[in-house]
Scaffold this active site. Structure first.
Site, PDB file in Angstrom:
ATOM      1  N   SER A  56      38.388 -16.573  -0.584  1.00  8.31           N
ATOM      2  CA  SER A  56      39.372 -16.451  -1.656  1.00  8.31           C
ATOM      3  C   SER A  56      39.864 -17.816  -2.140  1.00  8.31           C
ATOM      4  CB  SER A  56      40.577 -15.652  -1.145  1.00  8.31           C
ATOM      5  OG  SER A  56      41.654 -15.722  -2.050  1.00  8.31           O
ATOM      6  N   TYR A  93      40.788 -17.153  -8.750  1.00 10.34           N
ATOM      7  CA  TYR A  93      41.873 -16.712  -9.625  1.00 10.34           C
ATOM      8  C   TYR A  93      42.009 -17.786 -10.683  1.00 10.34           C
ATOM      9  CZ  TYR A  93      43.484 -12.968  -6.514  1.00 10.34           C
ATOM     10  OH  TYR A  93      43.574 -11.829  -5.766  1.00 10.34           O
ATOM     11  N   THR A 133      37.919 -12.863 -10.472  1.00  9.13           N
ATOM     12  CA  THR A 133      38.707 -11.638 -10.302  1.00  9.13           C
ATOM     13  C   THR A 133      39.484 -11.365 -11.584  1.00  9.13           C
ATOM     14  OG1 THR A 133      38.950 -11.961  -7.932  1.00  9.13           O
ATOM     15  CG2 THR A 133      40.580 -10.560  -8.998  1.00  9.13           C
ATOM     16  N   LYS A 138      34.628  -9.481 -10.797  1.00  9.63           N
ATOM     17  CA  LYS A 138      35.210  -8.523  -9.842  1.00  9.63           C
ATOM     18  C   LYS A 138      36.469  -7.857 -10.404  1.00  9.63           C
ATOM     19  CE  LYS A 138      37.129  -8.188  -5.155  1.00  9.63           C
ATOM     20  NZ  LYS A 138      38.569  -8.186  -5.353  1.00  9.63           N
ATOM     21  N   HIS A 184      40.764  -3.360  -6.269  1.00  9.78           N
ATOM     22  CA  HIS A 184      41.565  -4.253  -5.426  1.00  9.78           C
ATOM     23  C   HIS A 184      42.147  -3.467  -4.239  1.00  9.78           C
ATOM     24  CE1 HIS A 184      42.904  -8.514  -6.355  1.00  9.78           C
ATOM     25  NE2 HIS A 184      43.495  -8.320  -5.205  1.00  9.78           N
TER      26      HIS A 184
END
Lengths: 394, 394, 394, 394
Positions: free
Chosen positions: B144, B168, B194, B261, B285
């Site tokens: 992440s 992100y 994402t 995603k 999610h």
């Protein structure tokens, strides 16, 4: 890297498949029943609760449990609720007759006992008491490869009682041939090839109870007696998937009708019939194998359409009520088999308990047949169930 | 007049988005695990209960909780029950093989780890232990943006282990470019954008627990080091919605394959592919974002039809069983990702625990594949599930 | 012979309809709240539990309860779960705007307060606090015929705050004309004719609690002051069913737009529009009237199709979440009204509590709109929900 | 071999069918009620709980229980929830009228009492109190063959009260003729032939409670008085299935209209009408006979389509609400019958309790009719229910 999970599968599947291991006899013998005598039955669901108090927890968990979340297991019984029976008080019948014929044998009712390994796990008299109970009920038992008593002893326990023999095939055809010939010599009317247990289902009750199935399987051990075989050799012998050739081989060497058990799709039914199967046994192993498989009752009409009366259909998994028997017959089954309930009867009352389980189902089926206006099994098969979703009878 | 609710949204979304705030390091450090070693797993549902006792309530609530009434979260797992797997014992297979290939990497099984921020929230070794566990399992981890350990440290913790990097995006393309290049330099095989977290989901467990996520996010803080940026400036930088241009930009600056995603509609899949996406990652999610969104499994066949094999489909949210993996693959997924269960394995057994979670799923998938008669992942993909509503296989 | 049940209906319906009785003022005054100040809200469901501890049981039962088995009441909220919102992270929006316009008034969000009698039953400041809270939230309140405070006092409590007036019609047109003119003079933007309360619903909580609604209704009592009217005369005046003529009459004498509330079928919507209705208010009275009526959300798309944008649609009953507001707007509603939750906010925090209820819904709606990629209310209205039954978006 | 279950069926069916046994009078007299006076009713569901405390457990179990798993019994009430009533406040009606006509008799409402054996089991005044309560309510009672008081005594208890007589037919037509002539002489307006009780349902409450129904059935015993008949001869006389000839015979010897009760399929309705039936009584015996039969409300529209208004339709099983009455009428029924609730009223308040049960249903039906905008029973029959599954009104 995948070593670990392969081991895990192996450990679980060893319960059913490692024939050599099973041949080494019982250890950690569980507390088992020796009851013999008539029992009071309200219904077969209650019987399960009652029986649960009479044998060791691990053993009972092995009998009662299903695979993983038990969605398939539970759906087997609830699926019957989707179809409804239309009462018919204007049929003008004057009685009902439950008799039917299967494999040339006249049965008092269309209900038989499915093959199970665990008779000796829960009752001292094991399969011997079960076949005596089945004989009292005027019907037929399927004896498992893993019966706790040799098949010829079972046969001798109830002279004249009809039975069939269930086979877990090995990759070793010498074994396969040996065992079906032994069954035939003992008097088996047919061989059932089980195709839905290529590996053991993931039954979590056993893992939770740290339970390891360990009851002697004399039919198997007799074959391996004197042969020097290691556990890993035995494990390698398990047959994880089957083909039409297997069906043909067993037909040839046994000279008996062959039923294929564990069919749950029209395709599998077609393959089996094409290979010469003499009967299709629709089963999901009582929800003990593949959680996520459909309820047998949901597949029955679809498979029956494919089978189209070419061979008889035997149906099991989830049958606990006379109405279940009725609905299965009205949806395409010719014979209905029960599993766990017979063991609960065995636990609570030995041969009489087994008979009482049949009588309870017969009583419920009789009531259902009278109220539905169906005078005999043939009439039940012709009966049209009502499907509330479609707002129409079949 | 709307000031108040804007503040409220800001407070919650700050958890994920206020990059500067995150850069300021951990306070209120929770009780975390330092376990390392093999664990016993009955199934992944039980694992959650067990793990819940090992870390602080607020932290566990953050991991376990979903948005609002958790209808979407719970539906993710229950949606799998709507389709059934038809056992097939007549496939004639003699074993099963779980291997597959993804992004040019051979994986021991089609199961990978979805990107998650919270490794360092629950285990001292954080993402380092997770990647080591994933490597033991022969598969791949998605790291992440908010990993608790710098991405290059993670890479060094498991030399040779394949991984991908989740992004992100910020409105500040300098930041975006910096961070994907850093990921590429560390060895990431692909970038995951994402798109379903433009604001934080309304997770009530956090509000009930008065819990504020506060674990260092070194990938982010490194970029802002020395730069003078206030909280409100950081907040203003969060990107709440994305476009094809974002996908193109990340492809260009990273020179890596880009997976999108958070796709949950055919339209979004089409937009992503049109912009050059190299893979569609179907996800809600884990039910943490929009309660009221459909279960991913309900959308999978519809999206797969649109994608039509142009790019691979990665699938997550609600996967807890080998049968879930099987059903996802049979419905159009190429790769299946797990989230929370990996953290539960991490909590209970560090890298070994993570590996054991994979092995449990592999074991269940192996059993399922044997019983369904599917010899490899390609055969699973070709398998037709049974839909009881339609009374037909796919 | 039917005397008894007629009496019983009369007793219950007297609660709402016997205007003279109501004019006689409050006895058995219940324990009521005088709270004023901000409140913490996790969600509106929890608010109900919290509020239940602050007022007398009978009064709370009157507010909270629904008709008979409360099937309709509960279905109002659960019906929303049948449709799903597809997240869209690729919409490229850079913020969301909740503003909308209704009756020529700009509202901060599309959420208003439905007409309710019971403000004075639960809070000392009654409707005065509610309208102040509504004004803080930048939106609009519907004042009931049976408001606990005269309508002009309510208007004066929040100068400039927009409001509409709800009318329970009498057979006595002098009364009807008097009361709508009074409302207009006080500043009402529109008149709402309630058509779904021709007799009181059978609310069993009241019977169980031996509770009799008895709060002064000054709008009514003012008209009857000095007039000599018996209870039975008053009872005979209640209008149990309505017609297009009633709509026309109220339009004419009020000179205001007229909304028809309690529409739950396309036919009723058509009748109302044909008679000149300026808006259709879809409601089942929060499940308080006819148990066995459908959920409003189930009827919304069908009615919206008939209305076909000729007049605005106001929607209420069961709205507890921002996602509910979103789904109602996406299914044809222009404005969404809340009932009981506003009273819970009032009980717990007076005007600030009422405002906080709006802010909670606004916060949830904001999150939903960002995640769905809908930048404003118009975009929400254009959004296509996903129907899992049909496997397609609207 | 089947001896045992035949005995079991015989034992149970003896409860209803062994007429001679019944003629031998009551032993093990249960604790019964002698209440007389008005009762407070919240709703008929609650009444059951209240009544359960007033009579012996075994007796109450006999009244309350259904067959086997009680799936059919419970579905009778829940089936009503599948259809919804659309409120209509714009019908412009000014009151409602519940009156209707049945068998040439004007009834205060379309609700009557279904035939039941157990009045004398639960109340000292037995059927006498019930008919007085029914008379107070302005409606009609069906007297059972097995009434606890001779039919002429029942008639004399409420001079002028209309009633019909229900017949359990024997194979002995002398008996059948005797009993229907006796009923006619007492004033019965019609004969009801029950066709759904050819054997007793499998009611497990009785088995659990070791309960044996044993209340005198004087209508039967009078016929057998002095005749020397053994239990087994009596048992052999029970008629387990019926035909058109039976309907014709009863019409001829009674000279009265004949209603056929226990119809649950279009086929049975057609057969009955072809044989001259003057009414079709749709019933599954309150779920007491065949568990697995559909809910009566599910079959009603299908049967009504076949009947096509040729003869009136009487409907029972599961009616507990005014909305149930409304929905049944709107789906094709002309008259609705209640069973157990009348006995609960009888237990709690004797004749007044029975009347109060009717008034409760009338009150609920009145409320429903006002809110649905249906001014009389004919309008209810024309009303179109809403089916949420089909998204359309009938």
């Amino acid at each position: 890297m995948m070593k670990k999970h392969i081991q895990a599968v192996a450990v679980v599947s060893a319960i059913i498949f490692s024939q050599a291991a099973m041949a080494q006899g019982t250890k950690n013998a569980p507390v088992i029943s020796d009851a013999e005598g008539p029992i009071k039955i309200i219904n077969l669901y209650d019987l399960e609760k009652e029986a649960s108090t009479k044998v060791a927890k691990g053993a009972f968990g092995y009998v009662e449990g299903g695979a993983e979340d038990e969605v398939t297991m539970r759906s087997n019984s609830t699926a019957f609720d989707k179809k409804k029976i239309l009462p018919n008080g204007l049929a003008g019948i004057d009685g009902v007759n439950l008799k039917t014929t299967f494999l040339g044998v006249e049965l008092a009712s269309p209900i038989i006992i499915a093959p199970m390994a665990a008779h000796g796990l829960v009752h001292k008299e094991a399969d011997r008491a079960t076949i005596r109970g089945t004989q009292k009920a005027g019907t037929l038992m399927a004896v498992s490869t893993y019966s706790s008593v040799p098949i010829d002893d079972i046969a001798k326990s109830a002279p004249g009682a009809p039975f069939v023999f269930q086979l877990y095939m090995s990759k070793d055809n010498a074994y396969n041939e040996y065992i079906v010939k032994k069954a035939k010599a003992a008097g088996a009317k047919a061989i059932i090839i089980t195709i839905d247990a290529g590996t053991a289902g993931n039954r979590e009750a056993d893992a939770r109870n740290n339970y390891n199935y360990s009851v002697a399987t004399p039919n198997v051990s007799e074959f391996y007696k004197g042969k020097n075989i290691t556990q890993s050799q035995a494990r390698a012998l398990r047959k994880i998937s089957f083909s039409g050739e297997d069906i043909k081989f067993i037909k040839r060497v046994s000279g008996l009708p062959v039923l294929v058990k564990g069919v749950l799709s029209p395709q599998a039914a077609e393959t089996a019939i094409a290979a010469g199967a003499d009967g299709i046994w629709i089963s999901n192993h009582g929800g003990r194998q593949l959680d996520g498989a459909p309820a047998t009752f949901d597949m029955l009409p679809i498979i029956a359409k494919t089978v189209n009366k070419r061979v008889p259909i035997i149906f099991d998994s989830g049958v606990r009520r006379g109405t279940h028997v009725f609905k299965a017959l009205a949806s395409g089954a010719d014979i209905v088999a029960i599993g766990r309930p017979a063991l609960y009867g065995l636990i609570l009352g030995g041969s009489e308990g087994v008979n009482d389980v049949f009588q309870q189902l017969n009583k419920e089926l009789t009531t259902t047949m009278i109220l539905a206006g169906t005078k005999d099994i043939e009439a039940v098969k012709q009966n049209k169930l009502f499907d509330p979703e479609k707002q129409e009878a079949r």
